[in-house]
Design an enzyme around this catalytic site. Structure first.
Site, PDB file in Angstrom:
ATOM      1  N   GLY A 129      77.439  43.426 101.961  1.00  0.00           N
ATOM      2  CA  GLY A 129      78.227  43.424 100.696  1.00  0.00           C
ATOM      3  C   GLY A 129      77.924  42.237  99.720  1.00  0.00           C
ATOM      4  CG  ASN A 170      87.601  37.501 102.006  1.00  0.00           C
ATOM      5  OD1 ASN A 170      88.071  37.676 100.962  1.00  0.00           O
ATOM      6  ND2 ASN A 170      87.066  36.381 102.380  1.00  0.00           N
ATOM      7  CB  THR A 185      61.088  50.346 104.086  1.00  0.00           C
ATOM      8  OG1 THR A 185      59.739  50.145 103.366  1.00  0.00           O
ATOM      9  CG2 THR A 185      61.081  51.242 105.115  1.00  0.00           C
ATOM     10  CB  CYS A 222      80.924  32.673 104.205  1.00  0.00           C
ATOM     11  SG  CYS A 222      81.497  34.351 104.018  1.00  0.00           S
TER      12      CYS A 222
END
Lengths: 421, 391
Positions: B71, B158, B244, B331
């Site tokens: 995110g 959140n 990738t 966080c």
């Protein structure tokens, strides 16, 4: 682990005290606190690591200290180091945020003292309010009743196992940190463990190697964790009033940019040349005058210090704060006194008294009617008058006076040295 | 001691399906999805299969889904590339700084990216939050103006779980011809997430919030919305996100989408458990308040304030007793910094005295009842310790 090794031996001595009990160890990530934790684990304690966070890096960015190389910091690196040490040991780790209290109870008062021409000792404040204050509360909140640190000091009960506890000097005279612990709240002493106090540093290094710690590159986590004094003034902290450099005879010798950069006995930094070296003799924060004198002019016969703590006399009953200071020795008594960390204790005669509220004219406590400590703002009700046997050099207001017993082993109490009138 | 995990908004433990999928992908896929040989094609097939599943979960066409590393990267990417593009469009004549309008309760990956864009002349306007944790559409409308290049409103917060009026705000934005970016990271598995129905121009989800692996997420870009890529160096993900692809992660994410759809059907039970827990907490702890309780919330989240006790102390003490919750969002865990979300709701100093409890699809009633009991005991102990110290 080598059964005959240093750790095992040390742990065996510690076991009767801590085996089966839960201990919160104040971790800095440094060698001393990590070895202390390892010893306690080996001695059968259930060990948990805790680190004080003095600085809110998220809010304020990395502290200036964090950015100077070689300086230890209680910022994210310090917490990370401590956490990694706990991970390696296999114990839980909690960071306790004390940023607000650090500013209001340690750094703020220290800078204010610096501006007032005093030389504060912030480590003493930190020990009193944070390491053995906030951290002790945190431990109690978690149901943990013992706290340990890697300090080189001891807790002893000279009056026997049921007698009162005293802080005692660590067995390594070069590392003894009892001086910084004089201001611990007395009620905390019963819950303290200092695993390293009976060892000398080389032995602790050997123990560190035994548990696989890298002892070579870590700076000792005892440096001041924020700039103050001359270093601080250079960075604009606690600079205080600018003013004149004045000789003892009143001659103006020059100017300076802030009293905060000076401490008693300091030779460098004033920039005045003379036939003999000149040292700072005293500081007047109100006028900004810094008095310079030759070495001979720096000696004092005694000092006065309002006390922050008084633990009593070993051998007599323990004095509890709630009982007041009723167990004061009558009249003057002999003691060993230490007036700075890097000085030996010297013999002196000490008289304790509890003065009624008096106006303090000495200037060490800026403008208060009652005996209020300039450094912490706390009200004191006991004062020590100290008469040295021999005159002592550079008695520095704001530094700690720590009173030890005559055998120079137990901390009886201590306080902040006042400015002489 | 069996631990009870109540921090699902921080991460949702990987589902068995996701674990198997990741392992399978690592063992069986042997080529770069961009390669022109059979192994490459095998890998390519997998990604496209995954894309379909993810798209289905969020009401999108497969070509509207682009895989990112999570995110945070997707949020930063949208903000930064939109900002850069807006500067490129100004032809020397600058009337007013371009502005981005965001709610005051967005995730730090939105807030901090916006703050960093000030350096290049982008103004950020934060829409205030009402005390119950919702952003008011009118306030959003008032903040949008002719210089607005992008608006951001998260689907569900959140920290508090409060669901935001995204559909309404998206109508306001489309009337004003402003793109709306919707951070829907907390949504899947708990509330319906349908980017089309919401009217989002762009949107974001993250696999580890619904039982997928960490390190993979998806950016939704509505057909017709053109975005500049932030990263360069390839044409993967239609050029939107070169590099990738994280094949094992993507395959794990797709598997987790199935879990999310199942979880959504069980969301009613989660709500019952969460509500019961809140009832017990309110009964058991004097002075405890639940933030955002009167607003529409995700069924699993509880933000509680316990005046006088630092949230981080509660988290530590509960950890000792085998319960996992958080104070502030993950966080910032350990930083001690008070939640900007709770501060935006007007909590002031008490923001630091708050914890977040977030249930998972498998959390049982017994578990939340045990939690509430221990929580009450813990708060009492912490309160006593503080009172003793003061005396």
């Amino acid at each position: 682990m080598n059964p005959g090794g240093a750790i095992s031996k040390a742990a065996a001595l510690l076991a009767p005290l801590v085996s089966g009990r839960t201990v919160l160890v104040a971790m800095s990530g440094g060698v001393d606190s990590t070895v202390a934790a390892a010893l306690l684990m080996k001695a059968g304690a259930d060990v948990i690591g805790g680190t004080l966070k003095f600085w809110d890096c998220d809010r304020d960015g990395p502290s200036a200290e964090a950015q100077s190389p070689g300086r230890s910091c209680c910022c994210l690196d310090g917490v990370t180091d401590a956490r990694n040490a706990c991970l390696d040991l296999g114990i839980p780790h909690y960071a306790v945020d004390v940023a607000g209290d650090f500013e209001s109870l340690v750094r703020g008062p220290a800078l204010a003292a610096s501006e007032a021409g005093l030389t504060p000792n912030p480590c003493v404040l930190c020990n009193r309010h944070l390491k053995f204050g906030s951290l002790a509360i945190f431990a109690e909140g978690l149901g943990i009743d013992l706290i340990a640190t890697g300090h080189y000091a001891r807790v002893e009960r000279p009056g026997g196992p049921d007698g009162p506890a005293f802080i005692a000097r660590g067995c390594d005279p070069a590392k003894d940190q009892s001086y910084f612990l004089f201001a611990l709240p007395p009620e905390v002493l019963d819950r303290l463990v200092f695993p390293l106090g009976t060892y000398e540093k080389p032995r602790v290094r050997a123990m560190a190697r035994e548990i696989g710690l890298d002892v070579s590159d870590k700076p000792e986590s005892q440096d001041l964790c924020f700039p103050i004094g001359r270093a601080g003034a250079l960075e604009g902290h606690g600079r205080g009033r600018a003013g004149r450099l004045v000789g003892v005879d009143g001659t103006v010798l020059g100017r300076h940019g802030g009293v905060g950069a000076f401490t008693i006995g300091q030779r460098r930094g004033h920039g005045v040349s003379h036939t003999e070296p000149l040292y700072v003799k005293s500081i007047d924060p109100r006028t900004g005058d810094v008095i310079l004198a030759t070495d001979a002019g720096l000696y004092s016969q005694g000092l006065r210090a309002p006390l922050l703590t008084w633990f009593g006399m070993p051998g007599s009953g323990r004095v509890s704060r709630s009982e007041g200071y009723s167990a004061l020795p009558d009249g003057p008594f002999r003691a060993m006194v230490q007036i700075r960390y890097r000085a030996r204790a010297v013999p002196a005669t000490v008289t304790l008294s509890t003065p009624p509220t008096e106006t303090n004219e000495s200037g060490g406590c800026p403008g208060e009617e009652t005996t209020t400590c300039a450094v912490t703002g706390e009200l004191r009700d006991m004062v020590a008058e100290v008469r040295f046997d021999d005159p002592q050099r550079a008695v520095t207001p704001g530094q700690a006076l720590v009173i030890y017993d005559r055998e120079n082993e137990f901390v009886l109490g201590g306080g902040w040295i006042e400015k002489e009138p | 001691m069996k631990r009870i995990y109540l921090d699902h908004n921080a991460t949702c433990p990987p589902s068995d399906k996701a674990i198997d999928a990741v392992g399978w992908a690592m063992e069986n896929l042997r080529g770069n999805p961009s390669a022109a040989h059979s192994e490459g094609m095998g890998a390519r097939k997998l990604i496209e299969g995954a894309r379909k599943k993810v798209a289905h979960m969020v009401g999108a066409f497969p070509r509207e889904i682009h895989f990112f590393s999570g995110g945070t990267e997707a949020n930063c990417s949208i903000l930064t590339s939109t900002a850069l593009a807006s500067l490129g469009n100004l032809s020397g004549k600058r009337q007013k700084s371009p502005s981005i309008v965001i709610s005051s309760i967005e995730h730090p990956s939105i807030v901090e990216t916006c703050e960093s864009l000030a350096r290049i002349g982008i103004e950020t306007i934060k829409v205030p939050c009402s005390p119950d944790g919702t952003i008011l559409p009118d306030a959003f409308a008032a903040a949008i103006g002719p210089s607005t290049i992008l608006a951001c409103l998260m689907l569900a917060n959140n920290e508090t779980g409060v669901v935001q009026p995204v559909a309404e705000v998206s109508r306001i934005c489309s009337d004003a011809n402003v793109l709306l970016h919707v951070d829907a990271v907390q949504g899947p598995g708990r509330i319906p997430v349908d980017f089309k129905a919401l009217g989002a121009s762009t949107g974001v989800i993250s696999a580890h919030k619904f039982g997928g692996p960490m390190g993979v997420g998806a950016l939704y870009v509505r057909t017709g919305v053109k975005i500049e890529p932030l990263m360069r160096g390839g044409s993967q993900e239609r050029g939107v996100r070169p590099g990738t692809e994280n094949l094992p992660g993507i395959w794990g994410m797709a598997a987790a989408c199935e879990n999310a759809v199942e979880a959504l059907s069980g969301a009613g039970f989660v709500k019952v458990h969460r509500d019961k827990m809140e009832e017990l907490l309110l009964e058991g702890v004097n002075g405890l308040r639940i933030n955002g309780r009167t607003a529409e919330r995700m069924p699993n989240t509880c933000s509680a304030t316990i005046p006088g006790i630092p949230g981080s102390d509660i988290v530590a003490a509960l950890d000792r007793d085998g319960f996992s919750i958080s104070a502030g969002s993950a966080c910032k865990a350990g930083s001690g910094r008070a939640s900007h979300v709770l501060e935006a709701m007007g909590l002031g100093e008490e923001a630091a005295c708050s914890v977040r409890i977030s249930l998972g699809p498998a959390t049982t009633l017994d578990e939340v009842e045990a939690f509430a009991r221990v929580f009450g005991r813990t708060v009492s102990r912490l309160t006593r310790a503080r009172e003793r110290a003061k005396s």
